[in-house]
Design an enzyme around this catalytic site. Structure first.
Site, PDB file in Angstrom:
ATOM      1  N   LYS A  37      -9.936  -5.906  -3.800  1.00  0.00           N
ATOM      2  CA  LYS A  37      -9.524  -7.289  -3.606  1.00  0.00           C
ATOM      3  C   LYS A  37     -10.522  -8.036  -2.738  1.00  0.00           C
ATOM      4  CE  LYS A  37      -4.624  -6.168  -4.161  1.00  0.00           C
ATOM      5  NZ  LYS A  37      -3.266  -6.234  -3.563  1.00  0.00           N
ATOM      6  N   CYS A  51       2.756  -6.377  -1.270  1.00  0.00           N
ATOM      7  CA  CYS A  51       2.411  -7.532  -2.101  1.00  0.00           C
ATOM      8  C   CYS A  51       2.654  -8.860  -1.388  1.00  0.00           C
ATOM      9  CB  CYS A  51       3.190  -7.492  -3.412  1.00  0.00           C
ATOM     10  SG  CYS A  51       2.681  -6.145  -4.502  1.00  0.00           S
ATOM     11  N   CYS A  80       9.075  -2.659  -1.042  1.00  0.00           N
ATOM     12  CA  CYS A  80       8.486  -1.338  -0.856  1.00  0.00           C
ATOM     13  C   CYS A  80       7.286  -1.482   0.069  1.00  0.00           C
ATOM     14  CB  CYS A  80       8.090  -0.725  -2.213  1.00  0.00           C
ATOM     15  SG  CYS A  80       6.508  -1.317  -2.854  1.00  0.00           S
ATOM     16  N   ARG A 109      -9.964  -7.552  -8.500  1.00  0.00           N
ATOM     17  CA  ARG A 109      -8.868  -8.373  -9.012  1.00  0.00           C
ATOM     18  C   ARG A 109      -9.128  -9.857  -8.753  1.00  0.00           C
ATOM     19  NH1 ARG A 109      -3.474  -4.907  -8.607  1.00  0.00           N
ATOM     20  NH2 ARG A 109      -4.272  -2.894  -9.306  1.00  0.00           N
ATOM     21  N   CYS A 116       8.050 -10.499  -2.061  1.00  0.00           N
ATOM     22  CA  CYS A 116       7.547  -9.980  -3.329  1.00  0.00           C
ATOM     23  C   CYS A 116       8.652 -10.048  -4.378  1.00  0.00           C
ATOM     24  CB  CYS A 116       7.058  -8.549  -3.152  1.00  0.00           C
ATOM     25  SG  CYS A 116       8.388  -7.355  -2.856  1.00  0.00           S
ATOM     26  N   ARG A 136      -0.231 -10.867 -15.902  1.00  0.00           N
ATOM     27  CA  ARG A 136      -0.826 -11.565 -14.756  1.00  0.00           C
ATOM     28  C   ARG A 136      -2.130 -12.239 -15.196  1.00  0.00           C
ATOM     29  NH1 ARG A 136      -1.691  -7.555 -10.292  1.00  0.00           N
ATOM     30  NH2 ARG A 136       0.533  -7.829  -9.905  1.00  0.00           N
ATOM     31  N   CYS A 181      10.275  -4.801 -10.752  1.00  0.00           N
ATOM     32  CA  CYS A 181       9.238  -3.943 -10.191  1.00  0.00           C
ATOM     33  C   CYS A 181       9.727  -2.495 -10.115  1.00  0.00           C
ATOM     34  CB  CYS A 181       8.824  -4.419  -8.802  1.00  0.00           C
ATOM     35  SG  CYS A 181       7.554  -3.363  -8.051  1.00  0.00           S
ATOM     36  N   LYS A 200      -7.761  -0.199  -6.923  1.00  0.00           N
ATOM     37  CA  LYS A 200      -7.926  -1.648  -6.995  1.00  0.00           C
ATOM     38  C   LYS A 200      -8.819  -2.140  -5.873  1.00  0.00           C
ATOM     39  CE  LYS A 200      -3.527  -2.172  -4.568  1.00  0.00           C
ATOM     40  NZ  LYS A 200      -2.133  -2.614  -4.683  1.00  0.00           N
TER      41      LYS A 200
END
Length: 567
Positions: free
Chosen positions: A215, A482, A478, A149, A433, A80, A439, A213
């Protein structure tokens, strides 16, 4: 940020031990990359590689067959890119295209966080891939992991002078919050190793980085296409006559949860105040440090900033922030969000320039026997004299097109059928996603399935006379969010192969979560449930009423304004 005792470390989540022993994200990555006996990294290095912008995956379509053949999984890596605001040059686009076709699976994925993902990189090609990304003046550091991120910023072609100012702050915040360890440059770019007498320092993150994480997004009202309230930290541009004055500050957004665990839930951010533009970097740093110091490091599922705020309260957060800043943030300034989608086709900008937004279904750019979008965009990049901007809805904006180049680019758009944005409003506002096959978290299909489901839903939409009405529809394989499915007017979250939870009622501009309507249903049930709701919406909606608002007014679901009410 003092050293932890062994007893203190033992109380923390396992990933905290990995960070503690990693020597500032080095671990044994060099050794893992050189091991020819496996296509994988070691378990600890797999965790550390995320901070370098890498996710280890395997081809789940081949898992059972390889298991029968007594072979290890077909390991591969997703890389990424870190690209604040989603802006790149035509030269960088061409390099990403070349890398994708040389070392990856010949596709480019535009993500919902405005950056590139490259899939299918095998271990022996991983270092070459990252080195070549850096040679294009891009990088992958901090694109994943327990750090800040990719910083988002809406393209906003209607107010490009203002956007340029806001984008500059997105870039500066991203740079300011980068990890300072030199491990990335040592491992991937062969830069000189640190001498034994010199130590890395992380003045913002410390040795253990963040609990999870983090954001950040910047938005320019009236557009909320970045879904600002889904972010841990948001900056809402406050301007006067296209001149940026400062930002309203929002905190505590996050969408991930776990099926069946009611103590996990999505949360929308709270707007807590306003700061002048020259204070934005200080605010960002201090909020990150608050999460560093108070975030839960014992339970990974409770480690996001949203839970820090839920546990301690917004008033506590404001007090702690003001204390650290040494000055008080002001009351929020008035603002209005009106939409969260992209505006397709040509839009005139400032300084005699134009912008063209393409619909890229689920963000996947891949040539097939029937369509050649990758080839078409390559030809456009070869003649383009402006920039490319990835949108937060997985689409692509060809930006700053000069009047001289506009006819040339328009001809290429038609030649490669890239101007095919005359889809239903439902499809144009769809997002999925990646999910299967790469994934590891996916429970159901998403990117590969949503287009075929939309084919069936489009028939219902057209029959109801709603072909041109925008309706937000999103699918994730899931519950990690995302594709921001819990902020969709029609949302799907995978439960098992072919089975989804159906959610209804989110706000059209990201101001409200949706609510579970039907659980664990297959396609036949999905169509049976949605058909009468769509038909009734077409008959009974009030002037200007959005689908999500109607779903609440008609009693299908209750409005969800706080995360604790989501379940």
């Amino acid at each position: 940020m003092t050293e932890l005792t062994s007893e203190e470390l033992a109380k923390r989540a396992e990933v905290e031990r990995i960070k503690d022993a990693s020597n500032y994200l080095r671990g044994t990555l060099v050794k893992s990359l050189q091991d020819p006996l496996t296509g994988a990294l070691t378990e600890d290095d797999t965790q550390l590689s995320k901070y370098h912008g890498i996710y280890q995956q395997d081809d789940r379509d081949l898992r059972d067959e390889r298991r029968r053949q007594k072979l290890e999984p077909r390991y591969q890596f997703m890389v990424r890119v870190r690209m604040p605001g989603g802006v790149c040059t035509p030269a960088q686009w061409l390099e990403v295209d070349r890398i994708a076709n040389t070392w990856c699976n010949r596709s480019i994925r535009l993500t919902s966080r405005q950056t590139f993902q490259l899939h299918g990189v095998v271990k022996r090609n991983l270092k070459k891939t990252i080195a070549e990304i850096n040679a294009a003046l891009l990088d992958t550091i901090a694109a994943c992991g327990d750090v800040n991120r990719n910083v988002m910023c809406n393209p906003n072609p209607y107010q490009s002078r203002l956007h340029a100012q806001v984008y500059e702050y997105a870039r500066r915040i991203s740079e300011h919050l980068l990890p300072r360890t030199t491990a990335y440059h040592e491992i991937w770019l062969d830069e000189e190793l640190l001498s034994s007498s010199r130590q890395d320092e992380e003045p913002i993150y410390g040795k253990h980085y963040l609990p999870r994480k983090f954001k950040i997004a910047l938005a320019v009202p009236p557009s909320n296409d970045v879904d600002l309230f889904a972010n841990d930290l948001g900056f809402i541009a406050i301007a006067e006559d296209d001149h940026l004055l400062g930002f309203n500050i929002s905190v505590g957004g996050g969408l991930s949860m776990t099926h069946g665990e009611l103590q996990t839930y999505p949360r929308l951010a709270d707007v807590i105040g306003y700061c002048p533009k020259n204070k934005a970097l200080q605010v960002a740093e201090e909020i990150v440090k608050i999460q560093r110091d108070f975030g839960d490091r014992t339970h990974r599922k409770h480690a996001r900033f949203k839970y820090t705020i839920e546990d301690r309260g917004v008033d506590w957060l404001k007090f702690e922030l003001n204390r650290r800043l040494g000055w008080n943030i002001e009351q929020p300034r008035p603002f209005v969000f009106e939409h969260s989608g992209d505006r397709y086709g040509w839009v005139e900008g400032a300084n005699d320039t134009w912008h063209y937004t393409l619909f890229i279904q689920n963000g996947r750019i891949l040539d097939t026997p029937d369509d050649l979008p990758m080839t078409g965009l390559r030809e456009i990049a070869n003649v383009h004299d402006g920039d490319f901007r990835l949108t937060a809805n997985q689409n692509l904006l060809i930006g700053q097109v000069s009047s001289k180049r506009k006819p040339v680019i328009d001809a290429l758009l038609k030649k490669y059928r890239l101007d095919a944005h005359r889809q239903t409003g439902l499809r144009l506002n769809s997002m999925a996603c990646v999910a299967f096959p790469t994934c590891g978290l996916a429970m159901a299909e998403s990117e590969r399935y949503l287009p075929s489901l939309l084919d069936k839903l489009d028939l219902i939409i057209k029959e109801a006379g709603l072909e041109h009405d925008p309706i937000l529809i999103r699918m994730t394989g899931c519950p990690n969010g995302c594709a921001r499915s819990v902020l969709a007017e029609i949302g799907f979250i995978g439960k098992a192969p072919g089975k989804y939870n159906l959610y209804l009622g989110a706000g059209f501009y990201g101001q409200r979560l949706n609510k579970l309507y039907r659980e664990n249903i297959n396609e036949d049930r999905i169509l049976a449930e949605l058909t009468p709701i769509i038909q009734r919406y077409a008959r009974e909606r009030e002037p200007g009423e959005r689908f999500g608002d109607f779903a609440i007014r008609a009693g299908y679901v209750e409005a969800v304004l706080t995360g604790r009410d989501f379940h």
